[in-house]
Enzyme design. Structure first.
Site, PDB file in Angstrom:
ATOM      1  N   SER A  76       0.816  -1.210   0.000  1.00  0.00           N
ATOM      2  CA  SER A  76       0.000   0.000   0.000  1.00  0.00           C
ATOM      3  C   SER A  76       0.854   1.266   0.000  1.00  0.00           C
ATOM      4  O   SER A  76       2.018   1.254   0.403  1.00  0.00           O
ATOM      5  CB  SER A  76      -0.919   0.031   1.221  1.00  0.00           C
ATOM      6  OG  SER A  76      -1.675  -1.151   1.294  1.00  0.00           O
TER       7      SER A  76
HETATM    8  N1  SAH Z   1      -0.937  -5.104   4.098  1.00  0.00           N
HETATM    9  C1  SAH Z   1      -0.256  -5.358   2.858  1.00  0.00           C
HETATM   10  C2  SAH Z   1      -1.113  -4.939   1.666  1.00  0.00           C
HETATM   11  C3  SAH Z   1      -1.311  -6.099   0.807  1.00  0.00           C
HETATM   12  S1  SAH Z   1      -2.507  -5.990  -0.471  1.00  0.00           S
HETATM   13  C4  SAH Z   1       1.119  -4.738   2.809  1.00  0.00           C
HETATM   14  O1  SAH Z   1       1.459  -3.965   3.708  1.00  0.00           O
HETATM   15  O2  SAH Z   1       1.886  -5.044   1.901  1.00  0.00           O
HETATM   16  C5  SAH Z   1      -3.797  -7.027   0.184  1.00  0.00           C
HETATM   17  C6  SAH Z   1      -3.451  -8.451   0.500  1.00  0.00           C
HETATM   18  O3  SAH Z   1      -4.656  -9.079   0.945  1.00  0.00           O
HETATM   19  C7  SAH Z   1      -2.969  -9.284  -0.682  1.00  0.00           C
HETATM   20  O4  SAH Z   1      -1.733  -9.851  -0.388  1.00  0.00           O
HETATM   21  C8  SAH Z   1      -4.050 -10.347  -0.851  1.00  0.00           C
HETATM   22  O5  SAH Z   1      -3.555 -11.603  -1.269  1.00  0.00           O
HETATM   23  C9  SAH Z   1      -4.629 -10.424   0.553  1.00  0.00           C
HETATM   24  N2  SAH Z   1      -5.984 -10.994   0.669  1.00  0.00           N
HETATM   25  C10 SAH Z   1      -7.062 -10.807  -0.145  1.00  0.00           C
HETATM   26  N3  SAH Z   1      -8.111 -11.503   0.310  1.00  0.00           N
HETATM   27  C11 SAH Z   1      -7.711 -12.146   1.451  1.00  0.00           C
HETATM   28  C12 SAH Z   1      -8.336 -13.037   2.386  1.00  0.00           C
HETATM   29  N4  SAH Z   1      -9.612 -13.414   2.272  1.00  0.00           N
HETATM   30  N5  SAH Z   1      -7.591 -13.491   3.419  1.00  0.00           N
HETATM   31  C13 SAH Z   1      -6.298 -13.138   3.578  1.00  0.00           C
HETATM   32  N6  SAH Z   1      -5.635 -12.308   2.740  1.00  0.00           N
HETATM   33  C14 SAH Z   1      -6.347 -11.831   1.674  1.00  0.00           C
END
Ligand code: SAH
Length: 231
Positions: free
Chosen positions: A60
């Site tokens: 993000s």
């Molecule tokens: N917090 C992260 C942002 C990642 S983007 C950072 O600091 O880099 C969002 C993430 O959510 C992705 O890696 C995606 O695979 C995950 N995601 C989406 N749906 C999900 C679910 N149901 N359970 C766990 N992770 C999920």
């Protein structure tokens, strides 16, 4: 390599964007964002932009990490659940501010890499799990704080159920489409859930189930990971 100047510039930008919580700014300043980012984007590690991390996912934008973290009102007494570990960056920022951080990721390949980096950085208060974050982590509930970093249309019932009834706070992006998402803060008091709309945001969707990373792109940074478009 990022310079001190690039770090300081980002912190000033976050201040200008309205982030006032000194503990949040200090946490962001102390987490080496470059460690969570592929080689190709090292020169942009401290810019206020989202970047691809493989498997179509993104780390993000720092301004959004700061805004969400500030809205969560975290203290050292809190047990915090994060849904969507991704690169592990947001987890590292939260771990500086809370007692223990639990984080769930549906892509085992992304989680493995995040675990490696968080371990190398010396964090001892982060507990990880590969799985579907929509179901939360019932064995460890209730949580004082829940941060969701992928967007559903409506808040998953399991996460509402696992939020502490004693003033638990959840920060979550929600919207019908990627273009109509907003960040929401949900505060629980007993059985009542108060909702506040915060800012317009753009997150990848919250998807059901554990992802199968055994085929195709394994999420590694060396061999053509696809990456999502920066938001
Ligand atoms: N917090 C992260 C942002 C990642 S983007 C950072 O600091 O880099 C969002 C993430 O959510 C992705 O890696 C995606 O695979 C995950 N995601 C989406 N749906 C999900 C679910 N149901 N359970 C766990 N992770 C999920």
């Amino acid at each position: 390599m990022p310079t001190d100047a690039s770090r300081i510039r980002l912190i000033l930008e976050l201040r200008r964007a309205g982030i006032v919580d000194a503990t949040v700014l200090a946490a962001i300043e102390s987490v080496p964002r470059e460690r969570f980012i592929p080689e190709t984007f090292q020169d942009q590690a401290w810019e206020d932009i989202a970047l691809p991390i493989g498997l179509g996912q993104t780390i993000s934008q720092p301004r959004v990490v700061a805004m969400m973290t500030e809205a969560l009102c975290v203290t050292k007494r809190h047990r915090v659940l994060e849904i969507g570990t991704g690169s592990g960056y947001q987890a590292a920022v939260l771990a500086h501010l809370c007692r223990r951080l639990y984080t769930i990721e549906r892509h085992p390949a992304l989680l493995a890499r995040a675990e490696e980096i968080l371990k190398a950085l010396g964090f001892t208060n982060i507990v990880t799990r590969a799985g579907d974050g929509m179901a939360g982590w019932p064995e460890l509930a209730p949580f004082d704080r829940i941060l969701v970093t992928a967007a559903p249309r409506t808040p998953p019932q399991a996460l509402l159920d696992q939020l502490s009834p004693a003033g638990g706070i959840m920060v979550i992006p929600m919207g019908e489409t990627a273009d109509s998402q907003h960040l929401w803060r949900i505060t629980r008091t007993g059985g009542a859930f108060a909702r506040e709309k915060l800012a317009a945001v753009r997150f990848v969707p919250l998807l059901p189930g554990l992802a199968d990373d055994s085929k195709g792109d394994d999420g590694s940074w060396g061999n053509g990971s696809r990456g999502g478009a920066p938001r």
